[in-house]
Design a protein around this motif. Structure first.
Motif, PDB file in Angstrom:
ATOM      1  N   LEU A 166     -17.341 -10.535 -13.719  1.00 15.94           N
ATOM      2  CA  LEU A 166     -17.217 -11.580 -12.696  1.00 15.94           C
ATOM      3  C   LEU A 166     -17.233 -12.967 -13.323  1.00 15.94           C
ATOM      4  O   LEU A 166     -18.191 -13.343 -14.002  1.00 15.94           O
ATOM      5  CB  LEU A 166     -18.357 -11.468 -11.683  1.00 15.94           C
ATOM      6  N   LYS A 167     -16.155 -13.719 -13.092  1.00 18.61           N
ATOM      7  CA  LYS A 167     -16.107 -15.135 -13.449  1.00 18.61           C
ATOM      8  C   LYS A 167     -16.417 -15.950 -12.196  1.00 18.61           C
ATOM      9  O   LYS A 167     -15.656 -15.915 -11.242  1.00 18.61           O
ATOM     10  CB  LYS A 167     -14.729 -15.527 -13.971  1.00 18.61           C
ATOM     11  N   PRO A 168     -17.528 -16.685 -12.168  1.00 24.62           N
ATOM     12  CA  PRO A 168     -17.864 -17.452 -10.962  1.00 24.62           C
ATOM     13  C   PRO A 168     -16.970 -18.675 -10.774  1.00 24.62           C
ATOM     14  O   PRO A 168     -16.214 -19.083 -11.669  1.00 24.62           O
ATOM     15  CB  PRO A 168     -19.316 -17.889 -11.215  1.00 24.62           C
ATOM     16  N   SER A 169     -17.066 -19.258  -9.590  1.00 19.17           N
ATOM     17  CA  SER A 169     -16.376 -20.518  -9.303  1.00 19.17           C
ATOM     18  C   SER A 169     -16.882 -21.621 -10.231  1.00 19.17           C
ATOM     19  O   SER A 169     -18.050 -21.647 -10.625  1.00 19.17           O
ATOM     20  CB  SER A 169     -16.656 -20.961  -7.860  1.00 19.17           C
ATOM     21  N   ARG A 170     -15.984 -22.514 -10.553  1.00 22.37           N
ATOM     22  CA  ARG A 170     -16.402 -23.690 -11.325  1.00 22.37           C
ATOM     23  C   ARG A 170     -17.483 -24.455 -10.548  1.00 22.37           C
ATOM     24  O   ARG A 170     -17.324 -24.741  -9.367  1.00 22.37           O
ATOM     25  CB  ARG A 170     -15.209 -24.598 -11.585  1.00 22.37           C
ATOM     26  N   GLY A 171     -18.587 -24.748 -11.202  1.00 17.30           N
ATOM     27  CA  GLY A 171     -19.633 -25.547 -10.593  1.00 17.30           C
ATOM     28  C   GLY A 171     -20.742 -24.767  -9.949  1.00 17.30           C
ATOM     29  O   GLY A 171     -21.730 -25.353  -9.519  1.00 17.30           O
ATOM     30  N   GLY A 229     -11.479 -29.579 -19.490  1.00 19.02           N
ATOM     31  CA  GLY A 229     -10.684 -29.057 -18.391  1.00 19.02           C
ATOM     32  C   GLY A 229     -11.458 -28.191 -17.427  1.00 19.02           C
ATOM     33  O   GLY A 229     -10.865 -27.588 -16.524  1.00 19.02           O
ATOM     34  N   GLY A 230     -12.783 -28.090 -17.602  1.00 22.14           N
ATOM     35  CA  GLY A 230     -13.588 -27.263 -16.713  1.00 22.14           C
ATOM     36  C   GLY A 230     -13.302 -25.781 -16.837  1.00 22.14           C
ATOM     37  O   GLY A 230     -13.498 -25.029 -15.881  1.00 22.14           O
ATOM     38  N   LEU A 231     -12.865 -25.332 -18.018  1.00 20.55           N
ATOM     39  CA  LEU A 231     -12.416 -23.942 -18.162  1.00 20.55           C
ATOM     40  C   LEU A 231     -13.556 -22.943 -18.277  1.00 20.55           C
ATOM     41  O   LEU A 231     -13.510 -21.869 -17.674  1.00 20.55           O
ATOM     42  CB  LEU A 231     -11.518 -23.807 -19.399  1.00 20.55           C
ATOM     43  N   VAL A 232     -14.581 -23.241 -19.067  1.00 21.20           N
ATOM     44  CA  VAL A 232     -15.543 -22.230 -19.504  1.00 21.20           C
ATOM     45  C   VAL A 232     -16.713 -22.119 -18.542  1.00 21.20           C
ATOM     46  O   VAL A 232     -17.442 -23.086 -18.310  1.00 21.20           O
ATOM     47  CB  VAL A 232     -16.067 -22.533 -20.920  1.00 21.20           C
ATOM     48  N   VAL A 233     -16.900 -20.929 -17.987  1.00 21.48           N
ATOM     49  CA  VAL A 233     -18.050 -20.651 -17.127  1.00 21.48           C
ATOM     50  C   VAL A 233     -18.719 -19.366 -17.612  1.00 21.48           C
ATOM     51  O   VAL A 233     -18.086 -18.504 -18.221  1.00 21.48           O
ATOM     52  CB  VAL A 233     -17.651 -20.509 -15.647  1.00 21.48           C
ATOM     53  N   PRO A 259      -2.044 -11.912 -19.381  1.00 23.26           N
ATOM     54  CA  PRO A 259      -1.236 -12.948 -18.728  1.00 23.26           C
ATOM     55  C   PRO A 259      -1.762 -13.432 -17.384  1.00 23.26           C
ATOM     56  O   PRO A 259      -1.227 -14.392 -16.823  1.00 23.26           O
ATOM     57  CB  PRO A 259       0.127 -12.260 -18.552  1.00 23.26           C
ATOM     58  N   TYR A 260      -2.810 -12.786 -16.855  1.00 25.43           N
ATOM     59  CA  TYR A 260      -3.239 -13.067 -15.482  1.00 25.43           C
ATOM     60  C   TYR A 260      -4.610 -13.742 -15.386  1.00 25.43           C
ATOM     61  O   TYR A 260      -5.152 -13.868 -14.286  1.00 25.43           O
ATOM     62  CB  TYR A 260      -3.285 -11.752 -14.686  1.00 25.43           C
ATOM     63  N   THR A 261      -5.166 -14.171 -16.510  1.00 29.30           N
ATOM     64  CA  THR A 261      -6.556 -14.640 -16.470  1.00 29.30           C
ATOM     65  C   THR A 261      -6.725 -16.149 -16.633  1.00 29.30           C
ATOM     66  O   THR A 261      -7.484 -16.770 -15.901  1.00 29.30           O
ATOM     67  CB  THR A 261      -7.393 -13.922 -17.539  1.00 29.30           C
ATOM     68  N   SER A 262      -6.051 -16.763 -17.602  1.00 29.64           N
ATOM     69  CA  SER A 262      -6.322 -18.180 -17.907  1.00 29.64           C
ATOM     70  C   SER A 262      -6.027 -19.091 -16.724  1.00 29.64           C
ATOM     71  O   SER A 262      -6.709 -20.109 -16.519  1.00 29.64           O
ATOM     72  CB  SER A 262      -5.522 -18.631 -19.129  1.00 29.64           C
ATOM     73  N   MET A 263      -5.042 -18.739 -15.917  1.00 32.64           N
ATOM     74  CA  MET A 263      -4.680 -19.597 -14.781  1.00 32.64           C
ATOM     75  C   MET A 263      -5.817 -19.677 -13.762  1.00 32.64           C
ATOM     76  O   MET A 263      -5.945 -20.663 -13.035  1.00 32.64           O
ATOM     77  CB  MET A 263      -3.404 -19.071 -14.112  1.00 32.64           C
ATOM     78  N   VAL A 264      -6.665 -18.648 -13.717  1.00 31.60           N
ATOM     79  CA  VAL A 264      -7.799 -18.662 -12.802  1.00 31.60           C
ATOM     80  C   VAL A 264      -8.855 -19.654 -13.293  1.00 31.60           C
ATOM     81  O   VAL A 264      -9.505 -20.332 -12.493  1.00 31.60           O
ATOM     82  CB  VAL A 264      -8.385 -17.251 -12.643  1.00 31.60           C
ATOM     83  N   ASN A 265      -9.021 -19.747 -14.608  1.00 31.11           N
ATOM     84  CA  ASN A 265      -9.938 -20.750 -15.164  1.00 31.11           C
ATOM     85  C   ASN A 265      -9.446 -22.155 -14.860  1.00 31.11           C
ATOM     86  O   ASN A 265     -10.234 -23.043 -14.501  1.00 31.11           O
ATOM     87  CB  ASN A 265     -10.065 -20.570 -16.669  1.00 31.11           C
ATOM     88  N   VAL A 266      -8.149 -22.377 -15.011  1.00 34.44           N
ATOM     89  CA  VAL A 266      -7.578 -23.694 -14.730  1.00 34.44           C
ATOM     90  C   VAL A 266      -7.817 -24.077 -13.272  1.00 34.44           C
ATOM     91  O   VAL A 266      -8.163 -25.225 -12.962  1.00 34.44           O
ATOM     92  CB  VAL A 266      -6.072 -23.700 -15.063  1.00 34.44           C
ATOM     93  N   ALA A 267      -7.672 -23.113 -12.368  1.00 36.50           N
ATOM     94  CA  ALA A 267      -7.855 -23.384 -10.947  1.00 36.50           C
ATOM     95  C   ALA A 267      -9.323 -23.434 -10.534  1.00 36.50           C
ATOM     96  O   ALA A 267      -9.629 -23.828  -9.399  1.00 36.50           O
ATOM     97  CB  ALA A 267      -7.121 -22.333 -10.121  1.00 36.50           C
ATOM     98  N   GLY A 268     -10.226 -23.018 -11.417  1.00 36.32           N
ATOM     99  CA  GLY A 268     -11.653 -23.064 -11.112  1.00 36.32           C
ATOM    100  C   GLY A 268     -12.105 -22.040 -10.092  1.00 36.32           C
ATOM    101  O   GLY A 268     -13.176 -22.187  -9.495  1.00 36.32           O
TER     102      GLY A 268
END
Length: 516
Positions: A207-212, A224-228, A449-458
């Motif tokens: 599980l990658k949580p929401s940014r913040g 860029g707020g990428l790493v959680v 190919p489906y993961t980094s864009m989720v980090n960008v979007a937070g």
């Protein structure tokens, strides 16, 4: 009697609170598991048995002095300062723990260059504050940059389902340890998929949580707020329990740092309740009892990748089959399913590459002799990143912010989007081109190919296994493949509910890798 490692983390917590097992007993059991199995698995970079034993003894003494940690079965609304009391886990080897070397998966921090911090990092301090017991450091690739865990500084982390294949990265050690029963759960960090990729590769929940959401590793202090930070576990409920422990809360139970969330963060245990019940009311508590269709959601289905058009992104048959199996299971559970197709943004790929390289430029090494110890991919990323101008970085951040806004808007009509977890089955160790960094980076994007864009979007996202491939000589039980569920900002409750529903249908925790 059921062996301790066969128990879920939630069950182990109940045993601890009932005093049916002690922290010391759990520590010894899991240290024994590590001693028996990790020599070939490579899940741990560093083991700290003496510190773990001392920590377990301290927790026991505190309890004997009358420091309450809650009551068995209490998982509703009690604010508990020690959510993970006595439960073993481990620190990712990118995080500082006072007195323990932080290796960063790098030869540049080994031997004479060893780094031993005097102060623990925020996430380590948070886990300590809620009562967890660290057994050591889980393995990571160099600085957490690649999507597989094969550092030249140490052993490769092998997939528990097939030791010839990768466990993914960068939280590869954590995922392998959980899948093999060396830990009940483990925290990881995710800047481009580093929790979800290894969880998918190893057949566990990531599980990658929401940014913040988190005060310690919530993404607000990374470029860029990428790493959680987030949890890796065998069951959805265990992932929810670890998520509860990672959230810093005020005395009244509210999250202390819900910055950037567009939905309120629930009270203590709200995530665990979502995972245990498998359903979440769409309205307030007063309306929940009479809410028709409680726990049923509107889901978009897509194979969209932001890397489409920049690299050749063609999911392998096993990735397609896993995606279709997840969608079929969700449809069978009564959810509203709608297929969607989105056009990629041509600005995404070059902007993300610029940001990723600029982040690598901050590697704390200046001495040319130490820089030469870095792996070819890292040298390339650092070298290019240190040439990025301020203007180029600002333009990249502006492009990625536009992508974030567009993605959040696309998701607005849906409770979650169902994507493939990986683009292919976990590849063999050594599959990434070790000498051509540009090719290496392309391969990583094709694998994930489906993961980094989720980090960008937070956005929050969870990966769960749905199918296993056909058995082979090296993978007699097959290889796990799965789906990724991406939610709205603050939508962790919905993702946990959906994952719990899939778990009840697909029953993946009952599967065990050969190393088990």
């Amino acid at each position: 009697m059921t062996a301790l490692h066969e128990r879920t983390a939630v069950e182990l917590r109940e045993l601890l609170l009932a005093e049916s097992v002690s922290p010391a007993e759990l520590v010894e059991h899991y240290l024994g598991r590590v001693a028996e199995r990790d020599a070939t698995l490579g899940a741990f970079a560093t083991l700290t048995p003496d510190l773990a034993r001392a920590r377990a003894a301290d927790l026991r003494r505190e309890r004997e002095r009358g420091d309450a940690v809650g009551e068995p079965g209490d998982s509703s609304d009690v604010v508990d300062d020690e959510v993970l009391w006595g439960l073993p886990c481990a620190d990712k080897d990118l995080w500082d723990r006072a007195g323990v070397p932080t290796g960063f998966g790098s030869r540049a921090f080994a031997g004479a260059h060893q780094y031993v911090p005097q102060v623990s990092g925020d996430v380590v301090a948070q886990l300590d504050a809620v009562g967890a017991v660290s057994l050591g450091k889980t393995a990571t690739p160099e600085f957490g940059l690649p999507a597989t865990t094969e550092p030249l500084a140490g052993r490769p982390t092998r997939n528990p389902w097939d030791p010839t294949r990768t466990a993914g990265g960068s939280s590869g050690g954590a995922a392998a340890a959980v899948a093999a029963g060396l830990l009940p759960f483990a925290p990881g960090s995710d800047g481009g998929g580093s929790i979800r990729i290894p969880a998918a590769a190893c057949g566990v929940v990531g599980l990658k949580p929401s940014r913040g959401l988190l005060a310690a590793g919530g993404g607000l202090d990374s470029p860029g707020g990428l790493v959680v930070n987030g949890p890796i576990a065998r069951t959805t409920a265990d992932a929810a329990l670890l998520l509860e422990g990672l959230i810093t809360r005020t005395p009244d139970g509210a999250a202390a740092h819900p910055y950037a969330l567009r939905q309120p963060v629930g009270p203590r245990w709200s995530y665990l309740a979502a995972a245990l019940d498998g359903q979440v009311p769409r309205f307030g508590a007063a309306e929940a009892a009479g809410c028709a269709g409680q726990g049923r959601f509107r889901l978009a289905v897509s194979a969209f990748s932001a890397w489409d058009g920049f690299y050749d992104i063609t999911p392998a048959p096993e990735a397609v089959a896993a995606h279709e199996a997840g969608v079929a299971a969700l449809a069978g559970l009564g959810h509203d399913i709608e297929s969607v197709a989105w056009e990629p943004d041509a600005a995404y790929a070059p902007a993300f590459r610029t940001l990723w390289m600029a982040g690598a430029a901050a590697v704390p090494i200046e001495d040319p002799a130490r820089l030469a110890l870095l792996e070819p991919l890292t040298q390339w990323l650092v070298g290019v990143g240190r040439k990025v101008t301020a203007r180029e970085l600002v333009e990249a951040l502006r492009a990625l912010s536009a992508f974030e806004r567009a993605t959040v808007t696309r998701l607005a009509p849906y409770d979650a989007v169902v994507l493939p977890a990986l683009g292919m089955a976990p590849p063999e160790l050594g599959w990434l081109d070790a000498q051509d960094p540009e090719r290496n980076f392309e391969q990583q994007c094709q694998l994930t190919p489906y993961t980094s864009m989720v980090n960008v979007a937070g956005l929050p996202a969870i990966t769960v296994p749905t199918v296993w491939t056909e058995p082979t000589a090296t993978a007699p039980a097959g290889l796990p493949m799965g789906v990724q569920l991406v939610g709205r900002p603050g939508g962790e409750h919905t993702l946990l509910a959906l994952a719990a529903q899939l778990e009840s249908q697909l029953r993946w925790p009952e599967r065990r890798p050969p190393v088990w």
